[in-house]
Design a protein around this motif. Structure first.
Motif, short mmCIF file in Angstrom:
data_model
loop_
_atom_site.label_atom_id
_atom_site.label_comp_id
_atom_site.label_asym_id
_atom_site.label_seq_id
_atom_site.Cartn_x
_atom_site.Cartn_y
_atom_site.Cartn_z
N SER A 25 -4.98 8.57 -5.74
CA SER A 25 -6.64 8.19 -5.51
C SER A 25 -6.90 6.95 -4.73
O SER A 25 -7.93 6.62 -4.42
N ASP A 26 -5.68 5.87 -4.37
CA ASP A 26 -6.05 4.68 -3.64
C ASP A 26 -6.38 5.06 -2.26
O ASP A 26 -5.95 5.65 -1.73
N GLU A 27 -7.88 4.67 -2.00
CA GLU A 27 -8.50 5.21 -0.93
C GLU A 27 -7.92 4.19 0.16
O GLU A 27 -8.07 4.79 1.43
N HIS A 28 -7.43 3.09 0.29
CA HIS A 28 -7.01 2.09 1.14
C HIS A 28 -5.72 2.93 1.46
O HIS A 28 -5.39 2.93 2.93
N ARG A 29 -4.82 3.20 0.69
CA ARG A 29 -3.75 3.83 0.99
C ARG A 29 -3.71 5.22 1.68
O ARG A 29 -3.10 5.39 2.68
N LEU A 68 0.90 -1.04 0.05
CA LEU A 68 0.02 0.08 -0.04
C LEU A 68 0.95 1.22 -0.06
O LEU A 68 0.60 2.40 -0.68
N GLY A 99 -0.49 5.82 -6.71
CA GLY A 99 -1.40 6.58 -7.09
C GLY A 99 -2.18 7.21 -5.77
O GLY A 99 -2.72 6.59 -4.88
N LYS A 145 2.45 2.10 -3.24
CA LYS A 145 1.45 2.54 -4.57
C LYS A 145 1.95 4.11 -4.63
O LYS A 145 1.84 4.60 -3.89
#
Length: 677
Positions: A227-231, A220, A225, A223
């Motif tokens: 926009s990755d909501e988990h990150r 995570l 991006g 990553k």
């Protein structure tokens, strides 16, 4: 164990006095359930059975309906006493989110049904879309009703499906990983007061946490991006932990205290000169004695002492008492200094670009280094020549009034200095130089003030300031629906003078009608000390008094059985008899002789000097060493001016200078200025 015992035991594990002011995450695992239940003979099947049965008096048909009824029952029948009655159900939802085996990554409802031993079917769990009400109420209870006294709960969501995203967000960091974070923060040169953007933190933790963090966590973090909501949810959690870190870390079975070395700059644009010094910054309480610090390969120590607001005084060389010149060090490689016993460690992180902002917001003169570029606010940059091509293109295209200052003295070789009124885009530079990236998360925090107790209770006469980080012009800050104005320092808000005491204050950062962040606090005006009968009492030798016997003793601030002498002002200085005290300010003519004259009200004394038959004593009495430098100005009162020069110059050989080396330097500066008067 029945449901109530499970509910209260789980709640007490997370929400407790030690978590006051810190973020709480409900990371519930099967191991935790087993640990909590072992003293009562309970285990995971026992917990599931209790949750299905629910609290006594709750008659809902399903898990979600019983959870909602538990909230209503706790509010209206129990008057919100004790822990919220629905925490056991929230613990169940988080427990389901942590099940990994034999399930697809997105199959949350199948996990929940399997945990409850129900038929495995597809589709949303009945009534689960109403569970957001429980999370919202938990945040209100912890942050507003309890004022953060047992912890602060922020609602973060991992993924776009918000109903399942909230419990999933509680599982992104294990308890073992959370305990390892301080050592990783220390290795990554992170600071709880001035930290870089989320993207930079992710890269640093991925690099320095490879041995302590799980593979899913590292993936995570790595990553790219945004926009990755988990990150984003993981980084929210990590930054919460970083903000609460006091700099202490266990390294090689030793407790060490870490902090940052930060550059401080005074510019003289006419002389094209920059005076750049170093200060230590830490959230940990400084040592009462001066800190002696040694750099690698240099046996000559530097010294400093606590100034204010987590800052040390300017570092000086112990050999000659002169200010440490920061430009003598290689900023590309950074710098590390340690105390002789290695208990204290401060680092200047290596970087080809250094960001400076106005130091006024932190009570410091000039400009101070920060680890994050402000959005659409004035800033200064020190940059190595290797960055010039890309930096210049970015400044011309994405900044307002970007200017290369022609500084010819005070910078390390190969470095340049820039200023701008604001930056509006970061796309061109954020990957190459993460320090110039904009923050992607908005944070609302309380800074300063005097807390009454653990949590967010403050004295009315010393309220905190509100700091909005990562905000933009579209975000406004409100206090109980009243729009607040920022101070001269960008994104720092002060409570109005007429803010009422003894009333819950709800602080919200809003973008239009959307609430981005919120917190609460309470200002207290009338406070009664607790009764001495309710506190542990000690006798004059420090031994615990088991019963009141009328002898002298103490309990905290309470003392009894002792006759206290009247306060004698002469004990403030080492003076004898009828010696006078000369209060001396930084400008010629600023002098008051006590007790014949009253203490000054229109200027601040720097020195308190006792003068009598014997050698005079000099004591520093200002509140800020950095702002106590002598400054020349015209004084119309020639008598006062002569008195100022006499005490500082003509009588200099009759005075014992202050003990500290940095104060000796300041005392010598005053003498030189007095000679010119």
């Amino acid at each position: 164990m029945d449901y109530l015992k499970w509910n209260n035991s789980i709640a007490a594990h997370f929400f407790k006095n030690e978590m006051a002011g810190r973020s709480v995450h409900l990371y519930v695992t099967e191991e935790l359930i087993t640990d909590i239940g072992q003293n009562y003979g309970g285990d995971l099947p026992d917990f599931i059975k209790a949750v299905k049965a629910g609290p006594i008096g709750v008659q809902g048909k399903g898990i979600c309906e019983k959870a909602l009824q538990s909230m209503d029952d706790w509010k209206y029948r129990h008057g919100q006493k004790g822990y919220p009655l629905y925490i056991g159900y929230l613990a169940l939802f988080v427990l389901a989110a942590g099940i990994e085996e034999d399930f697809a990554a997105h199959a949350y409802y199948r996990r929940l049904r399997a945990l409850l031993r129900e038929e495995s079917t597809s589709g949303q769990y009945r009534g689960f879309d109403q569970m957001r009400r429980l999370w919202d109420d938990l945040a209100r209870w912890a942050n507003e009703y309890k004022s953060g006294e047992v912890g602060i709960f922020n609602i973060n969501s991992a993924g776009r499906r918000i109903h399942v995203g909230i419990p999933i967000a509680q599982t992104l960091l294990t308890e073992k990983e959370r305990r390892a974070l301080p050592a990783i923060f220390a290795a990554a040169d992170l600071d709880p007061v001035s930290h870089p953007t989320e993207g930079a933190i992710a890269l640093l933790l991925a690099h320095h946490g490879r041995k302590q963090l799980r593979t899913p966590t590292l993936r995570l973090l790595e990553k790219t991006g945004e926009s990755d909501e988990h990150r984003q949810a993981l980084l929210e959690w990590i930054i919460d932990e970083l903000r609460g870190w006091d700099g202490t870390a266990e390294v090689s079975d030793r407790t060490q205290i870490y902090g940052l070395l930060r550059l401080c700059c005074k510019l003289d644009p006419i002389a094209k000169r920059a005076t750049i010094t170093l200060r230590c910054s830490t959230k940990h309480e400084f040592s009462e004695d001066d800190l002696l610090l040694f750099s690698d390969g240099n046996c000559q120590p530097f010294s400093c002492y606590e100034d204010s607001g987590g800052w040390s005084s300017t570092l000086i060389s112990e050999s000659d008492g002169k200010l440490l010149v920061a430009s003598e060090f290689d900023w590309l490689k950074g710098l590390q200094v340690r105390s002789d016993d290695s208990k204290w460690c401060f680092r200047l992180p290596a970087s080809p670009i250094r960001v400076f902002v106005d130091g006024g917001s932190q009570g410091l003169p000039g400009f101070v280094e920060v680890r994050q570029l402000p959005i659409q606010k004035p800033f200064y940059l020190a940059a190595h020549q290797e960055c010039l091509e890309l930096l210049t293109r970015w400044g011309d295209s994405s900044c307002q009034d970007f200017e290369n200052l022609q500084i010819i003295n005070g910078l390390p070789s190969g470095w340049h200095f820039f200023k701008a009124k604001g930056a509006y885009r970061d796309e061109l530079v954020k990957r190459e130089y993460p320090i110039l990236a904009f923050p992607t998360n908005v944070r609302l925090e309380l800074a300063g003030g005097i807390r009454l107790e653990k949590g967010n209770k403050f004295f009315k006469f010393a309220p905190p300031k509100l700091v909005l980080q990562g905000g933009s012009e579209s975000i406004k800050v409100y206090c109980n629906d009243r729009l607040l104005d920022s101070t001269e320092a960008a994104d720092i808000y002060e409570l109005p003078a007429d803010t009422p005491a003894e009333t819950k204050l709800l602080i919200e950062a809003r973008s239009g009608d959307d609430i981005i962040r919120r917190c609460s606090l309470l200002l207290v005006e009338n406070y009664s000390l607790p009764s001495q009968t309710n506190a542990q009492q000690f006798d004059r030798f420090g031994k615990l008094q088991t019963e009141a016997n009328g002898s002298a003793g103490v309990a905290g601030a309470w003392a009894w059985g002792v006759d206290f002498p009247d306060f004698n002002f002469n004990t403030f200085l080492p003076i004898q008899g009828k010696q006078r005290i000369f209060f001396v300010g930084k400008e010629p003519g600023q002098i008051a002789i006590w007790p014949g004259e009253s203490l000054p009200t229109d200027w601040e004394p720097v020195w308190a000097i006792s003068k009598g038959r014997h050698r005079g004593q000099v004591m520093f009495c200002s509140t800020n060493l950095a702002e106590s430098q002598p400054s020349m100005s015209k004084c119309k009162d020639r008598k006062k001016m002569r008195a100022w020069k006499e005490i500082l110059w003509h009588d200099r050989k009759k005075m014992s200078p202050p003990d500290r080396s940095n104060l000796k330097v300041l005392w010598q500066q005053f003498q030189k200025e007095a000679e010119r008067v």
